[in-house]
Write a protein that holds these residues in place. Structure first.
Motif, PDB file in Angstrom:
ATOM      1  N   SER A 141       0.842  -1.203   0.000  1.00  0.00           N
ATOM      2  CA  SER A 141       0.000   0.000   0.000  1.00  0.00           C
ATOM      3  C   SER A 141       0.873   1.247   0.000  1.00  0.00           C
ATOM      4  O   SER A 141       2.074   1.175   0.255  1.00  0.00           O
ATOM      5  CB  SER A 141      -0.921   0.012   1.219  1.00  0.00           C
ATOM      6  OG  SER A 141      -0.185   0.440   2.338  1.00  0.00           O
ATOM      7  N   ARG A 165     -12.092  -1.176  -6.307  1.00  0.00           N
ATOM      8  CA  ARG A 165     -12.835  -0.293  -5.400  1.00  0.00           C
ATOM      9  C   ARG A 165     -12.052   0.999  -5.211  1.00  0.00           C
ATOM     10  O   ARG A 165     -10.822   0.967  -5.095  1.00  0.00           O
ATOM     11  CB  ARG A 165     -12.958  -0.955  -4.034  1.00  0.00           C
ATOM     12  CG  ARG A 165     -13.926  -2.080  -3.977  1.00  0.00           C
ATOM     13  CD  ARG A 165     -14.348  -2.169  -2.534  1.00  0.00           C
ATOM     14  NE  ARG A 165     -14.769  -3.487  -2.137  1.00  0.00           N
ATOM     15  CZ  ARG A 165     -14.735  -3.885  -0.868  1.00  0.00           C
ATOM     16  NH1 ARG A 165     -14.227  -3.102   0.072  1.00  0.00           N
ATOM     17  NH2 ARG A 165     -15.170  -5.063  -0.560  1.00  0.00           N
ATOM     18  N   PRO A 166     -12.771   2.137  -5.112  1.00  0.00           N
ATOM     19  CA  PRO A 166     -12.064   3.420  -4.969  1.00  0.00           C
ATOM     20  C   PRO A 166     -11.077   3.436  -3.799  1.00  0.00           C
ATOM     21  O   PRO A 166      -9.976   3.965  -3.927  1.00  0.00           O
ATOM     22  CB  PRO A 166     -13.201   4.427  -4.746  1.00  0.00           C
ATOM     23  CG  PRO A 166     -14.427   3.759  -5.258  1.00  0.00           C
ATOM     24  CD  PRO A 166     -14.227   2.288  -5.177  1.00  0.00           C
ATOM     25  N   GLU A 167     -11.445   2.832  -2.684  1.00  0.00           N
ATOM     26  CA  GLU A 167     -10.549   2.896  -1.515  1.00  0.00           C
ATOM     27  C   GLU A 167      -9.314   2.011  -1.691  1.00  0.00           C
ATOM     28  O   GLU A 167      -8.359   2.097  -0.913  1.00  0.00           O
ATOM     29  CB  GLU A 167     -11.294   2.549  -0.215  1.00  0.00           C
ATOM     30  CG  GLU A 167     -11.693   1.095  -0.055  1.00  0.00           C
ATOM     31  CD  GLU A 167     -13.076   0.761  -0.639  1.00  0.00           C
ATOM     32  OE1 GLU A 167     -13.537   1.497  -1.538  1.00  0.00           O
ATOM     33  OE2 GLU A 167     -13.660  -0.244  -0.202  1.00  0.00           O
ATOM     34  N   MET A 168      -9.296   1.188  -2.739  1.00  0.00           N
ATOM     35  CA  MET A 168      -8.129   0.329  -2.984  1.00  0.00           C
ATOM     36  C   MET A 168      -7.128   0.976  -3.942  1.00  0.00           C
ATOM     37  O   MET A 168      -6.150   0.348  -4.347  1.00  0.00           O
ATOM     38  CB  MET A 168      -8.587  -1.023  -3.552  1.00  0.00           C
ATOM     39  CG  MET A 168      -9.428  -1.826  -2.605  1.00  0.00           C
ATOM     40  SD  MET A 168      -8.523  -2.302  -1.125  1.00  0.00           S
ATOM     41  CE  MET A 168      -7.726  -3.779  -1.743  1.00  0.00           C
ATOM     42  N   LYS A 169      -7.396   2.216  -4.280  1.00  0.00           N
ATOM     43  CA  LYS A 169      -6.487   2.962  -5.151  1.00  0.00           C
ATOM     44  C   LYS A 169      -5.095   3.083  -4.532  1.00  0.00           C
ATOM     45  O   LYS A 169      -4.104   3.263  -5.215  1.00  0.00           O
ATOM     46  CB  LYS A 169      -7.103   4.350  -5.369  1.00  0.00           C
ATOM     47  CG  LYS A 169      -6.642   5.063  -6.591  1.00  0.00           C
ATOM     48  CD  LYS A 169      -7.339   6.412  -6.690  1.00  0.00           C
ATOM     49  CE  LYS A 169      -6.511   7.365  -7.510  1.00  0.00           C
ATOM     50  NZ  LYS A 169      -5.463   8.050  -6.782  1.00  0.00           N
ATOM     51  N   SER A 170      -5.054   2.964  -3.205  1.00  0.00           N
ATOM     52  CA  SER A 170      -3.781   3.098  -2.479  1.00  0.00           C
ATOM     53  C   SER A 170      -3.042   1.760  -2.382  1.00  0.00           C
ATOM     54  O   SER A 170      -2.005   1.679  -1.736  1.00  0.00           O
ATOM     55  CB  SER A 170      -4.057   3.637  -1.081  1.00  0.00           C
ATOM     56  OG  SER A 170      -4.944   2.758  -0.412  1.00  0.00           O
TER      57      SER A 170
END
Ligand code: EPU
Length: 331
Positions: A141, A165-170
């Motif tokens: 991450s 998922r948007p929050e997995m962009k990191s």
């Protein structure tokens, strides 16, 4: 390592730059960069840009993996478990497997992109989806934390995974582990594969790979010649009840059963029925051999492609009352 302003690679052939571009060749190199605070916001991790549409320059850091090693981590007489760097070119990996006599990925020959993106996108073609061969996905991450996702944790579905998922962009994929068979087994029941195979006297991995490449080359434009991102739209999934209504109105509508309740309808067929095949809107066009693909005729901007996409979606909705959604990610 490479950190200055750079053109962003993308198969649509759209001229865009990032404020900074960082390529890494190992997990350690990525981690060191993170620890020294070297990745500024905003950031975007890309593969080879084969599923991206840039609307404008990216004011941030673009990250790209150059981890390309292949390592066999377990093997017996029936199967092999192989761990591959996310930055390896997908089709080079398929060619490697075919050369080794490992069965499973041959129907996914010639799909553009890299190994990391294959696991994010759950690429699929000719009756095969990559999720069925992935056993785990290694990630790091933006906070420097490593995590290995087992396949069941990846939430795989049609062109979908947890990594979208948007929050997995990191979360960045560093390696993907595949389990492939050493025993002869093929998937031949999609479209014209069996028919095309009759041109050859034998069925083996090399021949099947060749047939898949021939089918793809006959329909899909080469991005080096005509900018494109493969299928631009996803095939919509509708309820069986809705499909039966549509079928009464459009008896020749092709379809694939997903389960008892759901049916997938080829967007390419609907776009074709709307008369879009081969039609252009400025420098953006619907490919003349496969209506699911939008192409850059030369000099198109991201907005030109979006304008065409919107017009195509509106026609499909008007004729079929079905919404189709891009498979390509807009940046
Ligand atoms: N069709 C038409 N006109 C067209 C295009 C398609 O009538 O212009 C009809 C075909 O005759 C066929 C049906 O639509 O009856 C489906 O077409 P095809 O088998 O070519 O596949 P597709 O649904 O258009 C999907 C994947 C492709 C993959 C092929 C082969 C999606 C969004 N696309 O396309 O994936 O290669 O099946 O398995 O699921 C990609 O994702 O970039 C991609 C190329």
């Amino acid at each position: 390592m490479n950190d200055e302003i750079k053109k962003i690679p993308n198969t649509f052939g759209i001229d865009v730059s990032a404020s900074s571009f960082f390529e890494y060749h190992s997990e350690d190199e990525l981690q060191k960069k993170i620890e020294t605070g070297g990745i500024s916001m905003p950031y975007l991790h890309i593969g080879s840009g084969s599923n991206l549409l840039f609307i404008k320059d990216y004011e941030g850091t673009v990250l790209h993996s150059r981890i390309t090693e292949i390592e066999v981590i377990a093997e017996n007489e029936n199967q092999v478990s192989v761990r591959v760097g996310a930055g390896m070119i997908w089709d080079d990996f398929v060619a490697y497997c075919v050369g080794k006599g490992w069965y499973g990925l041959e129907n996914l020959s010639l799909i553009p992109g890299e190994v990391g993106a294959s696991a994010v996108q759950n690429i699929g073609a000719y009756g095969v989806e990559v999720k069925d061969f992935i056993t785990s996905v290694d990630t790091i991450s933006i906070f420097g934390k490593k995590r290995v996702f087992q396949t069941r944790e990846c939430e795989y579905a049609y062109r979908k995974s947890i990594f979208k998922r948007p929050e997995m962009k990191s979360v960045f994929v560093t390696y993907v582990t595949f389990c492939l068979s050493k025993k002869e087994s093929y998937t031949l029941d999609y479209g014209t594969i069996r028919q095309e195979l009759t041109k050859y006297s034998i069925v083996d991995l090399e021949t099947l790979r060749r047939v898949i490449i021939e089918i793809r080359e006959s329909k899909l434009p080469d991005p080096k010649i005509l900018g494109n991102a493969g299928s631009f739209f996803m095939n919509p999934i509708v309820s069986r009840v809705r499909f039966e209504e549509l079928q009464r109105q459009f008896p020749s509508m092709p379809h694939y059963d997903i389960d008892e309740e759901r049916v997938k309808i080829p967007a390419g067929w609907m776009i074709d029925q709307c008369g879009w095949k081969g039609k252009a809107l400025g420098p953006a066009a619907v490919h003349d051999k496969q209506a699911l693909v939008l192409v850059n005729l030369g000099g198109a901007t991201g907005s030109d492609i979006v304008a065409l996409s919107d017009a195509v979606r509106a026609s499909v909705y008007e004729k079929f009352r079905i919404e189709i959604f891009p498979e390509v990610n807009f940046i």
